[in-house]
Structures are given as structure tokens and as C-alpha cells.
Motif scaffolding. Structure first.
Motif, mmCIF file in Angstrom:
data_model
loop_
_atom_site.group_PDB
_atom_site.id
_atom_site.type_symbol
_atom_site.label_atom_id
_atom_site.label_comp_id
_atom_site.label_asym_id
_atom_site.label_seq_id
_atom_site.Cartn_x
_atom_site.Cartn_y
_atom_site.Cartn_z
ATOM 1 N N GLN A 107 79.698 16.485 -10.691
ATOM 2 C CA GLN A 107 80.496 15.602 -9.826
ATOM 3 C C GLN A 107 79.669 15.163 -8.626
ATOM 4 O OE1 GLN A 107 84.202 17.018 -8.199
ATOM 5 N NE2 GLN A 107 85.354 16.308 -9.968
ATOM 6 N N ARG A 108 78.841 16.069 -8.098
ATOM 7 C CA ARG A 108 77.967 15.708 -6.984
ATOM 8 C C ARG A 108 76.926 14.708 -7.452
ATOM 9 N NH1 ARG A 108 80.555 15.265 -3.541
ATOM 10 N NH2 ARG A 108 78.749 14.916 -2.242
ATOM 11 N N ARG A 109 76.429 14.876 -8.684
ATOM 12 C CA ARG A 109 75.475 13.905 -9.231
ATOM 13 C C ARG A 109 76.121 12.513 -9.247
ATOM 14 N NH1 ARG A 109 71.020 13.408 -12.529
ATOM 15 N NH2 ARG A 109 70.808 15.614 -13.027
ATOM 16 N N GLU A 110 77.369 12.472 -9.635
ATOM 17 C CA GLU A 110 78.086 11.191 -9.676
ATOM 18 C C GLU A 110 78.174 10.577 -8.282
ATOM 19 O OE1 GLU A 110 79.533 7.908 -11.290
ATOM 20 O OE2 GLU A 110 78.733 9.600 -12.417
ATOM 21 N N ALA A 111 78.396 11.402 -7.272
ATOM 22 C CA ALA A 111 78.433 10.901 -5.888
ATOM 23 C C ALA A 111 77.083 10.299 -5.510
ATOM 24 C CB ALA A 111 78.818 12.017 -4.927
ATOM 25 N N PHE A 112 75.998 10.959 -5.905
ATOM 26 C CA PHE A 112 74.663 10.420 -5.635
ATOM 27 C C PHE A 112 74.432 9.121 -6.411
ATOM 28 C CE2 PHE A 112 73.462 14.930 -4.499
ATOM 29 C CZ PHE A 112 73.293 14.671 -3.152
ATOM 30 N N ARG A 161 73.409 5.517 -4.977
ATOM 31 C CA ARG A 161 72.299 4.716 -5.507
ATOM 32 C C ARG A 161 72.741 3.254 -5.693
ATOM 33 N NH1 ARG A 161 67.781 5.872 -8.703
ATOM 34 N NH2 ARG A 161 68.494 8.008 -8.996
ATOM 35 N N LYS A 162 73.946 3.066 -6.201
ATOM 36 C CA LYS A 162 74.459 1.702 -6.386
ATOM 37 C C LYS A 162 74.578 0.977 -5.052
ATOM 38 C CE LYS A 162 76.922 2.961 -10.584
ATOM 39 N NZ LYS A 162 78.184 3.424 -11.123
ATOM 40 N N GLU A 163 75.024 1.699 -4.021
ATOM 41 C CA GLU A 163 75.095 1.096 -2.685
ATOM 42 C C GLU A 163 73.706 0.705 -2.202
ATOM 43 O OE1 GLU A 163 77.510 2.920 0.449
ATOM 44 O OE2 GLU A 163 78.328 4.235 -1.114
ATOM 45 N N LEU A 164 72.727 1.580 -2.436
ATOM 46 C CA LEU A 164 71.353 1.286 -2.019
ATOM 47 C C LEU A 164 70.819 0.046 -2.723
ATOM 48 C CD1 LEU A 164 69.704 4.845 -1.936
ATOM 49 C CD2 LEU A 164 70.276 3.389 0.018
ATOM 50 N N GLU A 165 71.152 -0.099 -4.003
ATOM 51 C CA GLU A 165 70.677 -1.253 -4.769
ATOM 52 C C GLU A 165 71.299 -2.555 -4.289
ATOM 53 O OE1 GLU A 165 71.636 0.009 -8.723
ATOM 54 O OE2 GLU A 165 69.841 1.282 -8.881
ATOM 55 N N ARG A 166 72.514 -2.482 -3.745
ATOM 56 C CA ARG A 166 73.214 -3.694 -3.293
ATOM 57 C C ARG A 166 72.814 -4.140 -1.889
ATOM 58 N NH1 ARG A 166 77.900 -1.223 -5.835
ATOM 59 N NH2 ARG A 166 78.416 -0.326 -3.834
ATOM 60 N N THR A 167 72.340 -3.197 -1.077
ATOM 61 C CA THR A 167 72.078 -3.544 0.310
ATOM 62 C C THR A 167 70.678 -4.142 0.492
ATOM 63 O OG1 THR A 167 72.166 -2.740 2.586
ATOM 64 C CG2 THR A 167 71.219 -1.253 0.977
ATOM 65 N N GLU A 168 70.553 -4.962 1.516
ATOM 66 C CA GLU A 168 69.275 -5.612 1.807
ATOM 67 C C GLU A 168 68.279 -4.636 2.421
ATOM 68 O OE1 GLU A 168 68.170 -9.397 4.423
ATOM 69 O OE2 GLU A 168 69.977 -9.638 3.197
ATOM 70 N N HIS A 169 68.776 -3.674 3.201
ATOM 71 C CA HIS A 169 67.913 -2.693 3.859
ATOM 72 C C HIS A 169 68.373 -1.279 3.510
ATOM 73 C CE1 HIS A 169 65.597 -5.569 6.133
ATOM 74 N NE2 HIS A 169 66.733 -6.216 6.381
#
Length: 193
Positions: free
Chosen positions: A63-68, A72-80
Motif C-alpha cells: 500500500q505504501r508502494r502505491e502511495a509512492f 511519481r505520477k504527480e512528479l511526472e505531471r509537474t513542470e518542476h
């Protein structure tokens, strides 16, 4: 006709078990602790988790892996992405004392399972390695757009962040004070400016 869902399919019950593991660790958590936390009987528990405590623990750390993975998806979407990583570390200082004393269940697992259970230790190490890779990819993106001054390779800086994360796991237990932690976190984040 589909039968009733198993405990494994019930995120809420796994989360309840995770909370017990997070506070007590794998070894100190008993079946009685898990049954009390989840509110189910031993028959239902073993019907859903044939591997017993180890299986539900694995589900809890996954479940923690899923949170990470969501991070990761948030990191891929953000510009910085580096700012998002820094905000992640900064948010730790703002946690309550209980969260500080619990630390990180993944880092805790690596330490606790060394010489105890190779499979669970390896699972936790893989999660941290995936987080390290996630950090390296984000740092590399920042280097490509020229917003990161540190000349060290992204992989080295990512390992630094994992080292920082694991050290912070201990530091927050020693000093569960928001101001102390905020200062230490800012000092460490200067390395990746």
C-alpha cells in the motif's frame, strides 16, 4: 455470482493492520493485535490471508508502494518536480508527534527485517530503490531544463535523498519538534538546490 470480497481487497482493513505494524513493527505485532485492529475473527483473517501475518504485512507495505507510485505520477505531471520533492520533505516537519515516532514503515522494515526475513527485507529495499529511481528521474529533468545547480549526477543526488530520508526517519524520533526538523530539512535540501 461473485463471492464476498476478501480482506485483501479491502483497503481499509489493510490500512488498519498497517497502522499496527507501523507502530509496533512486524515482529512485535501479534495476531491478536491484527484481529483487534481489523475487527475480524481469526477464521475470516486466515481465509483472506492464507499466509497469515506475513501476507497482510506485505499487503500493508505494498500500500505504501502505491502511495509512492501516486507521488511519481504527480512528479511526472509537474513542470518542476524538484519543488514537489522538497515540499514532500518539508511536510514531514509539519507532522504530529505520533507520525514522527512512527517514522517510515518502509525504512523501518529494512532495518527490522535484516537477518529476520529476507523476503520482506528485499520487498522494502525494492520500494526504496524505486523511490530512488523516481528521485533520479525528477532530478534529471531539472538538470535538463537547467534549474539545478548541483553538478553531481542525478543518481548520486537521488541516493543522497534516500540517505537523507532514512536519517530523517531516526532524527524525527530523536527530535519530534517541528521547528528543529524544519531547520534540519532546509539545511539538507540546500544540497539539491
Amino acid at each position: 455470482m461473485k463471492g464476498r470480497p476478501t480482506l485483501f481487497e479491502n483497503t481499509e482493513l489493510v490500512t488498519k493492520a498497517q497502522s499496527v505494524f507501523w507502530e509496533k513493527g512486524y515482529t512485535a505485532t501479534s495476531l491478536s493485535d491484527l484481529l483487534t485492529a481489523t475487527g475480524v475473527g481469526s477464521g475470516s483473517f486466515y481465509n483472506s490471508f492464507k499466509g497469515g501475518k506475513k501476507e497482510i504485512f506485505r499487503a500493508a507495505i505494498l500500500q505504501r508502494r502505491e502511495a509512492f507510485n501516486n507521488f511519481r505520477k504527480e512528479l511526472e505531471r509537474t513542470e518542476h518536480p524538484l519543488e514537489l520533492i522538497k515540499d514532500f520533505f518539508r511536510s514531514i516537519a509539519k507532522s504530529d508527534k505520533t507520525s514522527h515516532l512512527r517514522g517510515c514503515i518502509i525504512a523501518n522494515t529494512v532495518v527490522e527485517m535484516t537477518f529476520v526475513d529476507d523476503e520482506l527485507e528485499t520487498e522494502a529495499i525494492r520500494i526504496l530503490e524505486d523511490v530512488e529511481l523516481m528521485f533520479a528521474e525528477a532530478i534529471e529533468r531539472e538538470k535538463e531544463i537547467g534549474s539545478l545547480r548541483n553538478p553531481l549526477p542525478a543518481q548520486v543526488l537521488a541516493k543522497y535523498l534516500i540517505t537523507f530520508w532514512c536519517g530523517l526517519n531516526t532524527l524525527r524520533r530523536m527530535y519530534p519538534d517541528k521547528k528543529v526538523l524544519a531547520r534540519q530539512i532546509e539545511m539538507q535540501l540546500e544540497v539539491i538546490s
